[in-house]
Design a protein around this motif. Structure first.
Motif, PDB file in Angstrom:
ATOM      1  N   PRO A   3       0.881  -1.339  -0.228  1.00 13.69           N
ATOM      2  CA  PRO A   3      -0.027  -0.013   0.190  1.00 13.69           C
ATOM      3  C   PRO A   3       0.796   0.944  -0.019  1.00 13.69           C
ATOM      4  O   PRO A   3       0.407   2.298  -0.593  1.00 13.69           O
ATOM      5  CB  PRO A   3      -0.878  -0.098   1.254  1.00 13.69           C
ATOM      6  N   PRO A   4       1.972   1.459   0.921  1.00 16.16           N
ATOM      7  CA  PRO A   4       2.592   2.652   0.665  1.00 16.16           C
ATOM      8  C   PRO A   4       3.408   2.954  -0.450  1.00 16.16           C
ATOM      9  O   PRO A   4       3.397   4.012  -1.205  1.00 16.16           O
ATOM     10  CB  PRO A   4       3.658   2.716   2.110  1.00 16.16           C
ATOM     11  N   ILE A  37      10.375   5.762   0.836  1.00 19.09           N
ATOM     12  CA  ILE A  37       8.865   4.997   1.320  1.00 19.09           C
ATOM     13  C   ILE A  37       9.020   3.862   2.007  1.00 19.09           C
ATOM     14  O   ILE A  37       9.922   3.076   1.379  1.00 19.09           O
ATOM     15  CB  ILE A  37       8.123   4.836  -0.094  1.00 19.09           C
ATOM     16  N   LYS A  38       8.509   3.558   3.050  1.00 18.22           N
ATOM     17  CA  LYS A  38       8.580   2.575   3.985  1.00 18.22           C
ATOM     18  C   LYS A  38       7.654   1.576   3.591  1.00 18.22           C
ATOM     19  O   LYS A  38       6.508   1.728   3.721  1.00 18.22           O
ATOM     20  CB  LYS A  38       8.642   2.789   5.691  1.00 18.22           C
ATOM     21  N   THR A  39       8.036   0.117   3.441  1.00 13.51           N
ATOM     22  CA  THR A  39       6.983  -0.943   3.315  1.00 13.51           C
ATOM     23  C   THR A  39       7.526  -1.938   4.254  1.00 13.51           C
ATOM     24  O   THR A  39       8.583  -1.747   4.892  1.00 13.51           O
ATOM     25  CB  THR A  39       6.873  -1.412   1.958  1.00 13.51           C
ATOM     26  N   LYS A  57       0.284   3.869  -3.022  1.00 12.73           N
ATOM     27  CA  LYS A  57       0.023   5.052  -2.903  1.00 12.73           C
ATOM     28  C   LYS A  57       1.150   6.170  -3.545  1.00 12.73           C
ATOM     29  O   LYS A  57       0.760   7.223  -4.456  1.00 12.73           O
ATOM     30  CB  LYS A  57       0.022   5.734  -1.457  1.00 12.73           C
ATOM     31  N   ALA A  58       2.592   6.057  -3.422  1.00 12.50           N
ATOM     32  CA  ALA A  58       3.556   6.880  -3.882  1.00 12.50           C
ATOM     33  C   ALA A  58       3.513   6.787  -5.360  1.00 12.50           C
ATOM     34  O   ALA A  58       3.664   7.835  -6.154  1.00 12.50           O
ATOM     35  CB  ALA A  58       4.924   6.472  -3.297  1.00 12.50           C
ATOM     36  N   TRP A  65      13.071   0.260   2.824  1.00 16.01           N
ATOM     37  CA  TRP A  65      12.949   1.383   2.305  1.00 16.01           C
ATOM     38  C   TRP A  65      13.089   1.490   0.715  1.00 16.01           C
ATOM     39  O   TRP A  65      13.977   0.817   0.333  1.00 16.01           O
ATOM     40  CB  TRP A  65      13.782   2.489   2.985  1.00 16.01           C
TER      41      TRP A  65
END
Length: 93
Positions: free
Chosen positions: A60-61, A78-80, A64-65, A84
């Motif tokens: 999801p992150p 961006i962290k998942t 979204k980005a 990173w």
């Protein structure tokens, strides 16, 4: 609203390394060269190329980005759950 995208990414374990890579990219470093050298994802061997994917295929992150961020400019960190990411969106459609 775009349903598909293509992107490159660099995956690393810690935020400080991701931030350092993002700084290098902003100063003109080649994304694919850095991906080949630093990415911990198998896509790193292809310069971080993830190919085309659909909305909802990625964490999801990350999703979204990709679907709301700028095109052709490095996004991140961006962290998942994988670590990173530094992401470069090539296109959305």
């Amino acid at each position: 609203m775009a349903k598909k995208a293509a992107a490159l990414h660099i995956l690393v374990k810690d935020k400080s390394q991701a931030t350092s890579l993002l700084d290098q990219l902003k100063k003109g470093a080649n994304f694919q060269t850095l991906a080949k050298k630093h990415s911990q994802c198998p896509s790193g061997k292809r310069g971080g190329d993830l190919g085309e994917f659909r909305r909802g295929d990625m964490a999801p992150p990350f999703d979204k980005a990709v679907f709301s961020g700028e095109l052709l400019r490095p996004l991140g960190p961006i962290k998942t759950k994988f670590g990173w990411h530094i992401i470069k969106v090539l296109y959305r459609n």
